[in-house]
Design an enzyme around this catalytic site. Structure first.
Site, PDB file in Angstrom:
ATOM      1  N   ASP A   1      37.830  34.889  40.014  1.00 10.65           N
ATOM      2  CA  ASP A   1      38.055  33.694  40.826  1.00 10.65           C
ATOM      3  C   ASP A   1      38.023  32.428  39.974  1.00 10.65           C
ATOM      4  OD1 ASP A   1      38.238  35.215  43.121  1.00 10.65           O
ATOM      5  OD2 ASP A   1      36.110  35.011  43.608  1.00 10.65           O
TER       6      ASP A   1
ATOM      7  N   ASP B   1      31.792  39.998  44.585  1.00  4.85           N
ATOM      8  CA  ASP B   1      31.410  38.620  44.249  1.00  4.85           C
ATOM      9  C   ASP B   1      29.910  38.590  43.987  1.00  4.85           C
ATOM     10  OD1 ASP B   1      33.986  37.692  44.583  1.00  4.85           O
ATOM     11  OD2 ASP B   1      33.685  37.121  46.673  1.00  4.85           O
TER      12      ASP B   1
END
Length: 246
Positions: A149, A129
């Site tokens: 995501d 991330d």
């Protein structure tokens, strides 16, 4: 449902596959750039407090939720991917569903690739991330996520919208609840009292309910059963009189 004909199963499958590959490639490429160019767990501002880059290796789910249950998320991602592939092969013929499921599958495969191939090991790998939007949870907790995501969350919202709108995977659409059946004469063959059929002018006039009733008897209350029998007897006598005269 009117409009273009539904997709063939092969066309829907190709659409889903192409979009999934594009999203997967974009996700893995941006993660590669993040790993090569960003310091680990150090914020790099892009637009002040609105958007930044913050590289983390996330063992949890989207937006860093659920750390500590990595293998559960690996199984969940794999199940979702299998379901989407099954739908692509057997059911999807809608263009909207093909696009949405293709993008969703790409996001799922992006994070599933991390789970399977990245450290610390197979099926328990940490997802990369790097996109940081501190304002998303009202500054209570930073939201750190990746390209996959974004597609997963946005496409799940679109899936909910398609379901609410009654768009089926086979390209048909559910009729609106409470909608009146339409016929050649219009909705429900509606007609105002004493007037013509709505939308057809005088082409289809309404029959006069008082036709055949003497003017001096119109508007009178209906006869009782006793009065009706008396009228019938009188009519029968008059008929007999006419036959006897003949």
């Amino acid at each position: 449902m009117t409009g273009r004909a539904p997709l063939r199963h092969s066309a829907a499958g190709i659409t889903i596959a192409v979009l999934a590959v594009l999203v997967l490639a974009a996700d893995q490429f941006t993660k590669h750039l993040a790993l090569e160019n960003l310091p680990l767990q150090e914020n790099v501002p892009v637009f002040g407090d609105f958007l930044g880059l913050y590289l983390v290796k996330n063992p949890g789910a989207a937006f860093s939720f659920g750390a500590g249950a990595t293998w559960i998320f690996t199984i969940a991602l794999a199940v979702v991917a299998v379901v989407i592939v099954y739908l692509a092969v057997r059911r999807v013929r809608s263009r909207a569903w093909a696009i949405v499921l293709g993008l969703l599958l790409g996001g799922v495969l992006g994070n599933l690739t991390d789970r399977l191939l990245r450290e610390p090991g197979f099926a328990v790998g940490h997802v990369i991330d790097f996109i940081n939007t501190p304002w998303m949870w009202f500054w209570m907790s930073p939201a750190i996520y990746n390209v996959a995501d974004i597609f997963i969350v946005c496409d799940m919202i679109v899936v909910a919208v398609l379901v609410v709108m009654g768009v089926n995977m086979d390209g048909t659409r559910e009729p609106r609840r409470g909608a009146k059946d339409e016929t050649i004469l219009g909705e429900g063959d509606e007609a105002p009292p004493g007037g013509p059929i709505a939308g057809f002018g005088d082409e289809f006039p309404i029959a006069d309910p008082d036709a055949g009733i003497p003017a001096d008897e119109r508007g009178l209350p209906p006869l009782s059963e006793r009065e009706q029998r008396a009228v019938e007897r009188e009519a029968a006598r008059e008929a007999d009189d006419r036959r006897s005269d003949v």
